[in-house]
Design a protein around this motif. Structure first.
Motif, short mmCIF file in Angstrom:
data_model
loop_
_atom_site.label_atom_id
_atom_site.label_comp_id
_atom_site.label_asym_id
_atom_site.label_seq_id
_atom_site.Cartn_x
_atom_site.Cartn_y
_atom_site.Cartn_z
N GLY A 1 0.80 -1.21 0.00
CA GLY A 1 0.00 0.00 0.00
C GLY A 1 0.84 1.26 0.00
O GLY A 1 2.07 1.22 -0.11
N SER A 2 0.14 2.40 0.13
CA SER A 2 0.79 3.72 0.07
C SER A 2 0.34 4.59 1.22
O SER A 2 -0.77 4.43 1.75
N LEU A 3 1.21 5.51 1.59
CA LEU A 3 0.89 6.56 2.56
C LEU A 3 1.61 7.82 2.12
O LEU A 3 2.66 7.75 1.47
N ARG A 4 1.06 8.97 2.52
CA ARG A 4 1.71 10.25 2.25
C ARG A 4 1.89 10.98 3.56
O ARG A 4 0.91 11.30 4.24
N LEU A 5 3.14 11.24 3.91
CA LEU A 5 3.46 12.00 5.11
C LEU A 5 3.65 13.47 4.74
O LEU A 5 4.08 13.79 3.63
N SER A 6 3.35 14.34 5.69
CA SER A 6 3.53 15.76 5.47
C SER A 6 4.24 16.39 6.65
O SER A 6 4.00 16.01 7.80
N CYS A 7 5.10 17.36 6.37
CA CYS A 7 5.83 18.11 7.40
C CYS A 7 5.49 19.58 7.20
O CYS A 7 5.86 20.16 6.16
N ALA A 8 4.81 20.17 8.14
CA ALA A 8 4.47 21.59 8.07
C ALA A 8 5.54 22.40 8.77
O ALA A 8 5.79 22.20 9.97
N ALA A 9 6.19 23.28 8.04
CA ALA A 9 7.29 24.09 8.56
C ALA A 9 6.82 25.51 8.83
O ALA A 9 6.18 26.12 7.98
N SER A 10 7.15 26.04 10.01
CA SER A 10 6.71 27.39 10.35
C SER A 10 7.72 28.07 11.25
O SER A 10 8.66 27.43 11.74
N GLY A 11 7.56 29.36 11.47
CA GLY A 11 8.37 30.08 12.42
C GLY A 11 9.60 30.74 11.86
O GLY A 11 10.24 31.54 12.55
N ARG A 12 9.97 30.40 10.63
CA ARG A 12 11.12 31.03 9.98
C ARG A 12 11.07 30.66 8.52
O ARG A 12 10.31 29.79 8.11
N ALA A 13 11.89 31.35 7.73
CA ALA A 13 12.03 30.99 6.32
C ALA A 13 13.01 29.83 6.20
O ALA A 13 14.07 29.85 6.81
N PHE A 14 12.62 28.81 5.44
CA PHE A 14 13.46 27.64 5.31
C PHE A 14 14.21 27.59 3.97
O PHE A 14 14.80 26.57 3.62
N SER A 15 14.16 28.68 3.22
CA SER A 15 15.00 28.73 2.02
C SER A 15 16.46 28.67 2.49
O SER A 15 16.82 29.25 3.52
#
Length: 124
Positions: free
Chosen positions: A16-30
């Motif tokens: 099977g399949s799953l999709r994980l997500s990481c929400a980044a906040s609090g600063r610029a991650f460039s």
């Protein structure tokens, strides 16, 4: 305060399949490398995939190459991990991590920010 929040884990059957997500906040991650690691019970934390926030180049471990895909969405400030053809040995807690720089290091100690982890369980 920079923060990473992992989500999307769960229980899935082998193949099977799953999709994980990481929400980044609090600063610029460039300028950051965004990576996914995983840790199974009794095992060390293992690098599995990385992406440059700026430019989007990627790197994968041999254990997931061809099955997992890492991507980022600048508008949502998220880094996703699409996991296909899952195997029981993929069972672990999955963590998003970030480090400043241009090289996708595979050592957990070189990462500054970590998500709280999300459990992925693959049944046979």
């Amino acid at each position: 305060q920079a923060q990473l929040v992992d989500s999307g884990g769960g229980l899935v059957q082998a193949g099977g399949s799953l999709r994980l997500s990481c929400a980044a906040s609090g600063r610029a991650f460039s300028g950051y490398i965004m990576s996914w690691f995983r840790q199974a019970p009794g095992e060390e934390r293992e690098f599995i995939a990385a992406i440059k926030w700026s430019g989007g180049s990627t790197r994968y471990s041999d254990s997931v190459k061809g099955r997992f895909t890492i991507s980022r969405d600048d508008t949502k400030s998220t880094v996703d991990l699409q996991m296909n053809s899952l195997k029981p040995e993929d069972t672990a807690v999955y963590y998003c991590a970030a480090r400043f720089g241009t090289i996708a290091r595979m050592t957990p100690a070189e990462y500054t920010y970590w998500g709280q982890g999300t459990q992925v369980t693959v049944s046979s």
